[in-house]
Design an enzyme around this catalytic site. Structure first.
Site, PDB file in Angstrom:
ATOM      1  N   ARG A   1     -21.068 -25.876   6.977  1.00 39.32           N
ATOM      2  CA  ARG A   1     -20.373 -24.663   6.521  1.00 39.32           C
ATOM      3  C   ARG A   1     -19.767 -24.990   5.168  1.00 39.32           C
ATOM      4  NH1 ARG A   1     -16.222 -20.599   9.578  1.00 39.32           N
ATOM      5  NH2 ARG A   1     -18.251 -19.885  10.307  1.00 39.32           N
TER       6      ARG A   1
ATOM      7  N   HIS B   1     -24.615 -15.755   6.575  1.00 38.99           N
ATOM      8  CA  HIS B   1     -24.103 -16.262   7.856  1.00 38.99           C
ATOM      9  C   HIS B   1     -25.183 -16.038   8.927  1.00 38.99           C
ATOM     10  CE1 HIS B   1     -21.384 -17.836  10.659  1.00 38.99           C
ATOM     11  NE2 HIS B   1     -20.450 -16.907  10.704  1.00 38.99           N
TER      12      HIS B   1
ATOM     13  N   GLN C   1     -24.587 -16.313  12.883  1.00 40.64           N
ATOM     14  CA  GLN C   1     -23.814 -15.190  13.432  1.00 40.64           C
ATOM     15  C   GLN C   1     -24.744 -14.010  13.733  1.00 40.64           C
ATOM     16  OE1 GLN C   1     -20.225 -14.774  13.957  1.00 40.64           O
ATOM     17  NE2 GLN C   1     -21.082 -13.059  15.082  1.00 40.64           N
TER      18      GLN C   1
ATOM     19  N   CYS D   1     -17.862 -10.017  13.557  1.00 43.39           N
ATOM     20  CA  CYS D   1     -18.086 -11.459  13.750  1.00 43.39           C
ATOM     21  C   CYS D   1     -16.802 -12.198  14.100  1.00 43.39           C
ATOM     22  CB  CYS D   1     -18.738 -12.043  12.501  1.00 43.39           C
ATOM     23  SG  CYS D   1     -17.714 -11.964  11.021  1.00 43.39           S
TER      24      CYS D   1
HETATM   25  N1  NVA Z   1     -17.054 -12.900   5.740  1.00 41.00           N
HETATM   26  C1  NVA Z   1     -16.227 -13.811   6.500  1.00 41.00           C
HETATM   27  C2  NVA Z   1     -16.906 -14.210   7.772  1.00 41.00           C
HETATM   28  C3  NVA Z   1     -16.086 -15.123   8.650  1.00 41.00           C
HETATM   29  C4  NVA Z   1     -16.815 -15.583   9.848  1.00 41.00           C
HETATM   30  C5  NVA Z   1     -15.902 -15.031   5.655  1.00 41.00           C
HETATM   31  O1  NVA Z   1     -16.804 -15.523   4.955  1.00 41.00           O
HETATM   32  O2  NVA Z   1     -14.765 -15.484   5.686  1.00 41.00           O
HETATM   33  N1   CP Z   2     -17.532 -15.691  13.152  1.00 43.70           N
HETATM   34  C1   CP Z   2     -17.289 -16.954  12.768  1.00 43.70           C
HETATM   35  O1   CP Z   2     -18.113 -17.616  12.164  1.00 43.70           O
HETATM   36  O2   CP Z   2     -16.073 -17.427  13.167  1.00 43.70           O
HETATM   37  P1   CP Z   2     -15.388 -18.799  12.712  1.00 43.70           P
HETATM   38  O3   CP Z   2     -15.049 -18.667  11.252  1.00 43.70           O
HETATM   39  O4   CP Z   2     -14.176 -18.908  13.588  1.00 43.70           O
HETATM   40  O5   CP Z   2     -16.345 -19.927  12.943  1.00 43.70           O
END
Ligand code: NVA
Ligand code: CP
Length: 326
Positions: free
Chosen positions: A102, A129, A132, A278
Protein backbone atom coordinates in the site's frame (compact mmCIF):
# COMPACT_ATOMS: atom_id res chain seq x y z
CA UNK A 1 5.39 -12.99 -13.62
CA UNK A 2 1.74 -11.97 -13.18
CA UNK A 3 1.09 -9.17 -10.67
CA UNK A 4 -2.16 -7.57 -9.47
CA UNK A 5 -1.46 -3.84 -9.62
CA UNK A 6 -4.71 -2.80 -11.31
CA UNK A 7 -7.76 -4.74 -12.48
CA UNK A 8 -6.48 -4.14 -16.02
CA UNK A 9 -3.73 -6.69 -15.31
CA UNK A 10 -6.42 -9.34 -15.81
CA UNK A 11 -9.12 -10.10 -18.34
CA UNK A 12 -12.78 -10.72 -17.56
CA UNK A 13 -12.49 -14.52 -17.33
CA UNK A 14 -9.54 -14.24 -14.95
CA UNK A 15 -11.36 -11.81 -12.64
CA UNK A 16 -14.37 -14.13 -12.62
CA UNK A 17 -12.11 -17.10 -11.80
CA UNK A 18 -10.82 -15.20 -8.75
CA UNK A 19 -14.39 -14.39 -7.68
CA UNK A 20 -15.37 -18.03 -8.04
CA UNK A 21 -12.37 -19.04 -5.93
CA UNK A 22 -13.41 -16.45 -3.32
CA UNK A 23 -16.97 -17.82 -3.22
CA UNK A 24 -15.69 -21.37 -2.80
CA UNK A 25 -13.18 -20.36 -0.11
CA UNK A 26 -15.83 -18.41 1.79
CA UNK A 27 -18.22 -21.36 1.69
CA UNK A 28 -15.46 -23.78 2.75
CA UNK A 29 -14.41 -21.54 5.65
CA UNK A 30 -17.97 -21.58 6.96
CA UNK A 31 -18.22 -25.37 6.67
CA UNK A 32 -14.90 -27.25 6.81
CA UNK A 33 -12.63 -24.54 8.25
CA UNK A 34 -9.23 -23.34 7.02
CA UNK A 35 -7.93 -24.49 3.63
CA UNK A 36 -4.10 -24.71 3.61
CA UNK A 37 -3.57 -24.28 -0.14
CA UNK A 38 -0.68 -21.88 0.55
CA UNK A 39 0.92 -23.92 3.33
CA UNK A 40 4.33 -22.53 4.20
CA UNK A 41 4.06 -19.54 1.85
CA UNK A 42 4.98 -16.08 3.16
CA UNK A 43 3.28 -12.81 2.28
CA UNK A 44 5.13 -9.54 3.01
CA UNK A 45 2.68 -6.67 3.62
CA UNK A 46 4.24 -3.24 3.12
CA UNK A 47 2.19 -0.32 4.40
CA UNK A 48 3.24 3.23 3.53
CA UNK A 49 -0.26 4.43 4.53
CA UNK A 50 -2.64 3.53 7.38
CA UNK A 51 -5.05 0.61 7.21
CA UNK A 52 -7.57 -1.33 9.23
CA UNK A 53 -9.34 -3.61 6.73
CA UNK A 54 -6.48 -4.28 4.32
CA UNK A 55 -4.05 -5.29 7.02
CA UNK A 56 -6.42 -7.52 8.97
CA UNK A 57 -7.91 -9.18 5.88
CA UNK A 58 -4.56 -9.98 4.24
CA UNK A 59 -2.96 -11.19 7.46
CA UNK A 60 -5.97 -13.34 8.40
CA UNK A 61 -6.35 -14.51 4.81
CA UNK A 62 -2.79 -15.80 4.36
CA UNK A 63 -2.97 -17.49 7.78
CA UNK A 64 -6.24 -19.23 6.89
CA UNK A 65 -4.57 -20.47 3.70
CA UNK A 66 -1.78 -22.04 5.76
CA UNK A 67 0.82 -19.32 5.26
CA UNK A 68 2.34 -16.44 7.18
CA UNK A 69 1.91 -12.68 6.82
CA UNK A 70 4.69 -10.24 7.77
CA UNK A 71 3.46 -6.73 8.52
CA UNK A 72 5.99 -4.08 7.42
CA UNK A 73 5.10 -0.49 8.25
CA UNK A 74 7.16 2.29 6.71
CA UNK A 75 7.65 3.54 10.25
CA UNK A 76 9.72 0.43 10.93
CA UNK A 77 11.46 -0.60 7.72
CA UNK A 78 14.31 1.23 5.97
CA UNK A 79 12.03 2.17 3.06
CA UNK A 80 10.55 4.80 5.39
CA UNK A 81 14.06 6.23 5.93
CA UNK A 82 14.79 6.55 2.24
CA UNK A 83 16.11 3.15 1.12
CA UNK A 84 15.17 2.94 -2.52
CA UNK A 85 12.36 0.82 -3.95
CA UNK A 86 14.50 -1.35 -6.20
CA UNK A 87 16.85 -2.49 -3.40
CA UNK A 88 13.86 -3.05 -1.08
CA UNK A 89 12.05 -5.09 -3.73
CA UNK A 90 15.11 -7.24 -4.50
CA UNK A 91 15.73 -7.98 -0.82
CA UNK A 92 12.17 -8.63 0.33
CA UNK A 93 11.22 -10.69 -2.70
CA UNK A 94 14.24 -12.94 -2.17
CA UNK A 95 12.79 -14.06 1.18
CA UNK A 96 9.02 -14.28 0.68
CA UNK A 97 6.59 -15.77 -1.86
CA UNK A 98 4.26 -12.82 -2.44
CA UNK A 99 4.12 -9.11 -1.60
CA UNK A 100 1.22 -6.78 -0.88
CA UNK A 101 2.04 -3.09 -0.94
CA UNK A 102 0.00 0.00 0.00
CA UNK A 103 1.61 3.23 -1.11
CA UNK A 104 1.01 6.75 -2.49
CA UNK A 105 2.28 7.18 -6.07
CA UNK A 106 1.21 4.24 -8.21
CA UNK A 107 4.62 4.35 -9.89
CA UNK A 108 6.18 3.10 -6.61
CA UNK A 109 4.18 -0.11 -6.95
CA UNK A 110 5.15 -0.46 -10.60
CA UNK A 111 8.80 -0.01 -9.72
CA UNK A 112 8.54 -2.52 -6.88
CA UNK A 113 6.93 -5.05 -9.23
CA UNK A 114 9.64 -4.46 -11.83
CA UNK A 115 12.37 -5.54 -9.37
CA UNK A 116 10.36 -8.18 -7.51
CA UNK A 117 10.99 -11.90 -8.01
CA UNK A 118 7.52 -12.70 -6.64
CA UNK A 119 3.96 -11.56 -7.44
CA UNK A 120 2.99 -8.11 -6.13
CA UNK A 121 -0.55 -7.09 -5.11
CA UNK A 122 -1.71 -3.47 -4.90
CA UNK A 123 -3.27 -2.88 -1.48
CA UNK A 124 -4.16 0.72 -2.52
CA UNK A 125 -2.30 3.47 -4.28
CA UNK A 126 -3.27 7.09 -4.96
CA UNK A 127 -4.70 5.96 -8.30
CA UNK A 128 -6.24 2.51 -7.74
CA UNK A 129 -7.74 0.16 -5.13
CA UNK A 130 -8.28 -3.08 -7.06
CA UNK A 131 -8.55 -5.53 -4.14
CA UNK A 132 -11.41 -3.45 -2.71
CA UNK A 133 -13.26 -3.68 -6.02
CA UNK A 134 -13.01 -7.46 -5.98
CA UNK A 135 -14.72 -7.45 -2.56
CA UNK A 136 -17.35 -5.02 -3.84
CA UNK A 137 -18.06 -7.17 -6.86
CA UNK A 138 -18.23 -10.30 -4.68
CA UNK A 139 -20.84 -8.50 -2.57
CA UNK A 140 -22.84 -7.61 -5.67
CA UNK A 141 -22.83 -11.27 -6.74
CA UNK A 142 -23.98 -12.40 -3.29
CA UNK A 143 -26.76 -9.81 -3.34
CA UNK A 144 -28.09 -11.32 -6.57
CA UNK A 145 -27.14 -8.33 -8.70
CA UNK A 146 -26.81 -10.41 -11.79
CA UNK A 147 -23.47 -10.64 -13.47
CA UNK A 148 -21.81 -13.08 -15.80
CA UNK A 149 -20.28 -15.29 -13.11
CA UNK A 150 -20.69 -19.03 -13.32
CA UNK A 151 -20.40 -20.26 -9.75
CA UNK A 152 -23.03 -22.93 -9.08
CA UNK A 153 -23.55 -21.46 -5.61
CA UNK A 154 -25.18 -18.51 -7.35
CA UNK A 155 -27.07 -20.00 -10.29
CA UNK A 156 -28.90 -16.79 -11.15
CA UNK A 157 -25.82 -15.59 -13.07
CA UNK A 158 -24.88 -16.61 -16.57
CA UNK A 159 -23.91 -14.84 -19.77
CA UNK A 160 -27.44 -13.56 -20.40
CA UNK A 161 -27.85 -12.07 -16.96
CA UNK A 162 -29.14 -8.52 -16.53
CA UNK A 163 -26.55 -5.72 -16.81
CA UNK A 164 -26.42 -3.82 -13.52
CA UNK A 165 -26.23 -0.07 -13.11
CA UNK A 166 -23.74 1.27 -10.57
CA UNK A 167 -23.87 4.93 -9.50
CA UNK A 168 -20.61 6.24 -8.00
CA UNK A 169 -21.18 9.53 -6.18
CA UNK A 170 -18.22 11.66 -5.12
CA UNK A 171 -14.50 12.04 -5.57
CA UNK A 172 -12.87 10.87 -8.81
CA UNK A 173 -10.21 9.10 -6.75
CA UNK A 174 -8.58 5.66 -6.54
CA UNK A 175 -11.99 4.03 -5.89
CA UNK A 176 -13.62 5.76 -8.86
CA UNK A 177 -10.70 4.70 -11.07
CA UNK A 178 -10.97 1.07 -10.03
CA UNK A 179 -14.75 1.16 -10.58
CA UNK A 180 -13.99 2.41 -14.10
CA UNK A 181 -11.64 -0.54 -14.61
CA UNK A 182 -14.13 -3.08 -13.28
CA UNK A 183 -17.14 -1.77 -15.20
CA UNK A 184 -15.24 -1.52 -18.46
CA UNK A 185 -13.80 -5.04 -18.19
CA UNK A 186 -16.98 -6.80 -17.01
CA UNK A 187 -19.31 -4.74 -19.19
CA UNK A 188 -21.79 -3.07 -16.87
CA UNK A 189 -23.18 0.46 -16.64
CA UNK A 190 -21.25 2.90 -14.44
CA UNK A 191 -22.45 6.45 -13.85
CA UNK A 192 -19.99 8.66 -12.00
CA UNK A 193 -21.15 11.99 -10.56
CA UNK A 194 -18.45 14.25 -9.10
CA UNK A 195 -18.26 17.96 -8.28
CA UNK A 196 -16.59 20.21 -10.85
CA UNK A 197 -12.84 19.77 -10.71
CA UNK A 198 -13.01 16.39 -8.95
CA UNK A 199 -13.78 14.07 -11.88
CA UNK A 200 -11.64 10.95 -12.47
CA UNK A 201 -8.30 11.39 -14.25
CA UNK A 202 -8.71 11.83 -18.00
CA UNK A 203 -6.15 9.17 -18.95
CA UNK A 204 -7.90 6.54 -16.81
CA UNK A 205 -11.29 7.56 -18.23
CA UNK A 206 -10.00 7.26 -21.78
CA UNK A 207 -8.59 3.82 -21.19
CA UNK A 208 -11.92 2.75 -19.63
CA UNK A 209 -13.85 4.09 -22.65
CA UNK A 210 -11.57 2.12 -24.96
CA UNK A 211 -12.11 -1.11 -22.98
CA UNK A 212 -15.86 -0.39 -22.77
CA UNK A 213 -16.05 -0.25 -26.56
CA UNK A 214 -15.05 -3.91 -26.63
CA UNK A 215 -16.99 -5.17 -23.59
CA UNK A 216 -20.24 -3.27 -24.17
CA UNK A 217 -19.93 -1.36 -20.88
CA UNK A 218 -21.71 1.98 -20.60
CA UNK A 219 -19.78 4.69 -18.78
CA UNK A 220 -20.81 8.26 -18.07
CA UNK A 221 -19.35 11.08 -16.00
CA UNK A 222 -21.38 14.10 -14.89
CA UNK A 223 -22.01 16.47 -11.98
CA UNK A 224 -25.66 15.35 -11.67
CA UNK A 225 -26.08 13.00 -8.71
CA UNK A 226 -29.81 12.50 -9.27
CA UNK A 227 -29.43 11.43 -12.88
CA UNK A 228 -26.61 9.12 -11.86
CA UNK A 229 -28.65 7.36 -9.16
CA UNK A 230 -32.00 7.12 -10.99
CA UNK A 231 -32.79 3.41 -11.45
CA UNK A 232 -29.38 2.23 -10.19
CA UNK A 233 -28.88 -1.23 -8.63
CA UNK A 234 -25.85 -0.16 -6.61
CA UNK A 235 -25.09 3.24 -5.09
CA UNK A 236 -21.52 3.74 -3.93
CA UNK A 237 -19.50 6.57 -2.48
CA UNK A 238 -16.17 7.22 -0.75
CA UNK A 239 -14.58 9.76 1.55
CA UNK A 240 -14.22 13.31 0.22
CA UNK A 241 -10.61 13.55 1.42
CA UNK A 242 -8.44 10.49 0.85
CA UNK A 243 -5.26 9.59 2.70
CA UNK A 244 -2.64 12.20 1.83
CA UNK A 245 -5.28 14.94 1.29
CA UNK A 246 -5.72 15.81 4.97
CA UNK A 247 -4.81 19.46 4.40
CA UNK A 248 -7.53 19.81 1.71
CA UNK A 249 -10.31 18.67 4.07
CA UNK A 250 -12.02 22.04 4.56
CA UNK A 251 -11.78 23.08 0.91
CA UNK A 252 -13.18 19.70 -0.14
CA UNK A 253 -16.06 19.92 2.34
CA UNK A 254 -17.17 23.06 0.51
CA UNK A 255 -16.66 21.64 -2.98
CA UNK A 256 -18.57 18.41 -2.17
CA UNK A 257 -21.56 20.14 -0.54
CA UNK A 258 -24.70 18.45 -1.90
CA UNK A 259 -22.85 15.22 -2.73
CA UNK A 260 -24.10 13.33 0.33
CA UNK A 261 -25.80 9.97 -0.29
CA UNK A 262 -28.92 10.39 1.85
CA UNK A 263 -32.40 8.83 1.92
CA UNK A 264 -33.77 11.27 -0.67
CA UNK A 265 -31.03 10.29 -3.13
CA UNK A 266 -31.36 6.55 -2.39
CA UNK A 267 -35.10 6.76 -3.07
CA UNK A 268 -34.29 7.44 -6.76
CA UNK A 269 -32.45 4.11 -7.10
CA UNK A 270 -34.12 0.71 -7.59
CA UNK A 271 -36.20 -0.29 -4.58
CA UNK A 272 -33.88 -3.25 -3.93
CA UNK A 273 -30.69 -1.24 -4.61
CA UNK A 274 -27.76 -1.75 -2.26
CA UNK A 275 -25.43 0.87 -0.80
CA UNK A 276 -21.67 0.22 -0.75
CA UNK A 277 -18.73 2.14 0.77
CA UNK A 278 -15.17 0.85 1.07
CA UNK A 279 -14.83 2.44 4.55
CA UNK A 280 -13.64 4.30 6.54
CA UNK A 281 -16.80 6.42 6.26
CA UNK A 282 -17.59 9.88 7.54
CA UNK A 283 -21.27 9.99 8.52
CA UNK A 284 -22.93 13.31 7.72
CA UNK A 285 -20.44 14.04 4.92
CA UNK A 286 -20.38 11.66 1.94
CA UNK A 287 -23.18 9.50 3.43
CA UNK A 288 -25.95 10.06 5.95
CA UNK A 289 -26.12 7.90 9.06
CA UNK A 290 -29.57 6.68 7.97
CA UNK A 291 -28.19 5.27 4.70
CA UNK A 292 -24.96 3.67 5.91
CA UNK A 293 -26.68 2.16 8.95
CA UNK A 294 -29.94 1.51 7.08
CA UNK A 295 -31.59 -1.54 5.48
CA UNK A 296 -30.02 -1.10 2.04
CA UNK A 297 -26.47 -0.82 3.30
CA UNK A 298 -24.17 -3.81 2.72
CA UNK A 299 -20.98 -2.13 3.93
CA UNK A 300 -20.08 -4.69 6.59
CA UNK A 301 -20.69 -7.64 4.29
CA UNK A 302 -18.50 -5.75 1.79
CA UNK A 303 -15.77 -5.23 4.42
CA UNK A 304 -15.81 -8.92 5.41
CA UNK A 305 -15.59 -9.83 1.75
CA UNK A 306 -12.14 -8.24 1.63
CA UNK A 307 -10.93 -11.38 3.40
CA UNK A 308 -12.56 -13.82 0.99
CA UNK A 309 -11.86 -11.86 -2.21
CA UNK A 310 -8.17 -11.45 -1.38
CA UNK A 311 -7.82 -15.16 -0.55
CA UNK A 312 -9.17 -15.79 -4.05
CA UNK A 313 -6.66 -13.34 -5.54
CA UNK A 314 -3.69 -14.80 -3.62
CA UNK A 315 -4.60 -18.38 -4.54
CA UNK A 316 -5.13 -17.45 -8.19
CA UNK A 317 -1.76 -15.63 -8.35
CA UNK A 318 0.00 -18.55 -6.65
CA UNK A 319 -1.43 -20.97 -9.20
CA UNK A 320 -0.86 -18.87 -12.30
CA UNK A 321 2.74 -18.08 -11.27
CA UNK A 322 3.51 -21.72 -10.48
CA UNK A 323 4.07 -21.18 -6.73
CA UNK A 324 1.86 -24.20 -6.09
CA UNK A 325 0.81 -27.08 -8.30
CA UNK A 326 -2.73 -27.71 -6.93
N1 NVA B 1 -10.07 6.86 -1.23
C1 NVA B 1 -9.70 6.39 0.09
C2 NVA B 1 -9.93 4.92 0.22
C3 NVA B 1 -9.61 4.36 1.58
C4 NVA B 1 -9.75 2.89 1.66
C5 NVA B 1 -8.25 6.74 0.36
O1 NVA B 1 -7.42 6.58 -0.56
O2 NVA B 1 -7.94 7.16 1.47
N1 CP C 1 -11.22 -0.01 2.58
C1 CP C 1 -9.95 -0.07 3.00
O1 CP C 1 -9.03 -0.32 2.24
O2 CP C 1 -9.81 0.11 4.34
P1 CP C 1 -8.43 0.30 5.14
O3 CP C 1 -7.86 1.63 4.72
O4 CP C 1 -8.84 0.26 6.58
O5 CP C 1 -7.50 -0.82 4.79
Amino acid sequence: MRHFLTLNDCNKDELLEMIDLALDLKKALQTTGHQPYLKGKILAMIFEKSSTRTRVSFESGIYQLGGLGIFLSNRDIQLGRGENISDTARVISSMVNMVMMRTAEHSRLEEFAQYSKVPVINGLSDDYHPVQLMADYLTMVECGIYMPHKNPLYPQGGENARIPIVAYIGDGNNMAHSWLNLASILGFELRIASPKGYAPLQKILESAYATANKSGARISVSEDIKEAVRGANVVVTDTWASMGQENEKEERKKAFKGFCVDDALMSLAQKEAIFLHCLPAYRGQEVSESVIDGAQSRVFQEAENRLHAQKGIMLWLARVNGLISH
